[in-house]
Scaffold this motif. Structure first.
Motif, PDB file in Angstrom:
ATOM      1  N   GLN A 231     128.986  24.151  65.819  1.00 58.93           N
ATOM      2  CA  GLN A 231     128.116  23.262  65.048  1.00 58.93           C
ATOM      3  C   GLN A 231     126.766  23.934  64.782  1.00 58.93           C
ATOM      4  O   GLN A 231     126.213  23.807  63.692  1.00 58.93           O
ATOM      5  N   LEU A 232     126.249  24.667  65.789  1.00 57.32           N
ATOM      6  CA  LEU A 232     124.992  25.392  65.574  1.00 57.32           C
ATOM      7  C   LEU A 232     125.148  26.442  64.479  1.00 57.32           C
ATOM      8  O   LEU A 232     124.245  26.628  63.654  1.00 57.32           O
ATOM      9  N   ARG A 233     126.266  27.131  64.464  1.00 57.47           N
ATOM     10  CA  ARG A 233     126.513  28.130  63.416  1.00 57.47           C
ATOM     11  C   ARG A 233     126.559  27.466  62.037  1.00 57.47           C
ATOM     12  O   ARG A 233     126.012  27.987  61.069  1.00 57.47           O
ATOM     13  N   GLU A 234     127.245  26.309  61.978  1.00 61.81           N
ATOM     14  CA  GLU A 234     127.316  25.588  60.708  1.00 61.81           C
ATOM     15  C   GLU A 234     125.916  25.166  60.250  1.00 61.81           C
ATOM     16  O   GLU A 234     125.551  25.330  59.083  1.00 61.81           O
ATOM     17  N   VAL A 235     125.148  24.601  61.199  1.00 57.97           N
ATOM     18  CA  VAL A 235     123.780  24.177  60.867  1.00 57.97           C
ATOM     19  C   VAL A 235     122.956  25.387  60.450  1.00 57.97           C
ATOM     20  O   VAL A 235     122.173  25.323  59.487  1.00 57.97           O
ATOM     21  N   GLY A 236     123.110  26.509  61.145  1.00 54.63           N
ATOM     22  CA  GLY A 236     122.384  27.735  60.785  1.00 54.63           C
ATOM     23  C   GLY A 236     122.737  28.187  59.379  1.00 54.63           C
ATOM     24  O   GLY A 236     121.850  28.564  58.589  1.00 54.63           O
ATOM     25  N   GLY A 237     124.025  28.109  59.031  1.00 52.38           N
ATOM     26  CA  GLY A 237     124.455  28.467  57.674  1.00 52.38           C
ATOM     27  C   GLY A 237     123.853  27.542  56.643  1.00 52.38           C
ATOM     28  O   GLY A 237     123.402  27.974  55.568  1.00 52.38           O
ATOM     29  N   LEU A 238     123.848  26.238  56.949  1.00 51.91           N
ATOM     30  CA  LEU A 238     123.264  25.265  56.027  1.00 51.91           C
ATOM     31  C   LEU A 238     121.758  25.498  55.865  1.00 51.91           C
ATOM     32  O   LEU A 238     121.217  25.406  54.754  1.00 51.91           O
ATOM     33  N   LEU A 239     121.093  25.805  56.996  1.00 51.59           N
ATOM     34  CA  LEU A 239     119.645  26.089  56.911  1.00 51.59           C
ATOM     35  C   LEU A 239     119.366  27.313  56.041  1.00 51.59           C
ATOM     36  O   LEU A 239     118.400  27.327  55.273  1.00 51.59           O
ATOM     37  N   LYS A 240     120.193  28.324  56.147  1.00 54.35           N
ATOM     38  CA  LYS A 240     120.024  29.529  55.303  1.00 54.35           C
ATOM     39  C   LYS A 240     120.167  29.160  53.837  1.00 54.35           C
ATOM     40  O   LYS A 240     119.397  29.628  52.992  1.00 54.35           O
ATOM     41  N   GLN A 241     121.191  28.319  53.553  1.00 53.30           N
ATOM     42  CA  GLN A 241     121.381  27.894  52.164  1.00 53.30           C
ATOM     43  C   GLN A 241     120.161  27.111  51.673  1.00 53.30           C
ATOM     44  O   GLN A 241     119.661  27.340  50.555  1.00 53.30           O
ATOM     45  N   VAL A 242     119.681  26.195  52.501  1.00 54.61           N
ATOM     46  CA  VAL A 242     118.510  25.392  52.117  1.00 54.61           C
ATOM     47  C   VAL A 242     117.309  26.303  51.924  1.00 54.61           C
ATOM     48  O   VAL A 242     116.554  26.179  50.946  1.00 54.61           O
ATOM     49  N   ASN A 243     117.090  27.235  52.861  1.00 54.41           N
ATOM     50  CA  ASN A 243     115.957  28.162  52.748  1.00 54.41           C
ATOM     51  C   ASN A 243     116.055  29.003  51.484  1.00 54.41           C
ATOM     52  O   ASN A 243     115.040  29.212  50.792  1.00 54.41           O
ATOM     53  N   SER A 244     117.265  29.490  51.196  1.00 55.29           N
ATOM     54  CA  SER A 244     117.373  30.311  49.988  1.00 55.29           C
ATOM     55  C   SER A 244     117.166  29.455  48.740  1.00 55.29           C
ATOM     56  O   SER A 244     116.548  29.896  47.768  1.00 55.29           O
ATOM     57  N   ARG A 245     117.605  28.199  48.725  1.00 59.11           N
ATOM     58  CA  ARG A 245     117.359  27.314  47.582  1.00 59.11           C
ATOM     59  C   ARG A 245     115.864  27.001  47.460  1.00 59.11           C
ATOM     60  O   ARG A 245     115.305  26.978  46.359  1.00 59.11           O
ATOM     61  N   LEU A 246     115.255  26.735  48.617  1.00 57.99           N
ATOM     62  CA  LEU A 246     113.806  26.481  48.590  1.00 57.99           C
ATOM     63  C   LEU A 246     113.050  27.706  48.089  1.00 57.99           C
ATOM     64  O   LEU A 246     112.090  27.585  47.313  1.00 57.99           O
TER      65      LEU A 246
END
Length: 118
Positions: A91-106
């Motif tokens: 779950q942490l890996r999934e959240v980390g992946g989602l955070l990367k996506q959000v950061n790159s979109r931001l």
């Protein structure tokens, strides 16, 4: 007279030997009864021992099956515990992946705004 005395003496010896023979036969009969009784007891004990051995064999078999079932349950619980232990990491890996996506979109949004501001 002497013959008669000898005859009486012989009859006395024969009577004494007859009594001894009766006594010995009685002792032999008692001994034979005791032997039969001990043999019956021995046979009873052998039957009882055989039943106990069969019961021990059955219990050992049951115990073996229960041990295998227990070991199987332990392995299942260990696998479940490992899965539960890994779940938070996944779950942490999934959240980390989602955070990367959000950061790159931001970052992309910020970049596009910066470009627009210029």
């Amino acid at each position: 007279d002497l013959m008669q005395a000898k005859q009486v003496e012989v009859q006395g010896v024969v009577a004494q030997q007859d009594e001894q023979l009766k006594h010995l036969r009685s002792e032999l009969a008692k001994s034979e009864d005791l032997r039969r009784s001990e043999l019956a007891t021995c046979e009873d004990l052998q039957r009882s021992l055989k039943l106990k051995e069969e019961e021990v064999e059955r219990l050992n078999s049951d115990l073996g099956r229960e041990r295998l079932a227990f070991e199987s349950r332990v392995k299942m619980k260990e696998a479940e515990a490992e899965q539960l232990r890994r779940r938070p990491l996944e779950q942490l890996r999934e959240v980390g992946g989602l955070l990367k996506q959000v950061n790159s979109r931001l970052a992309a949004v910020a970049k596009s705004r910066a470009v627009r501001l210029e």
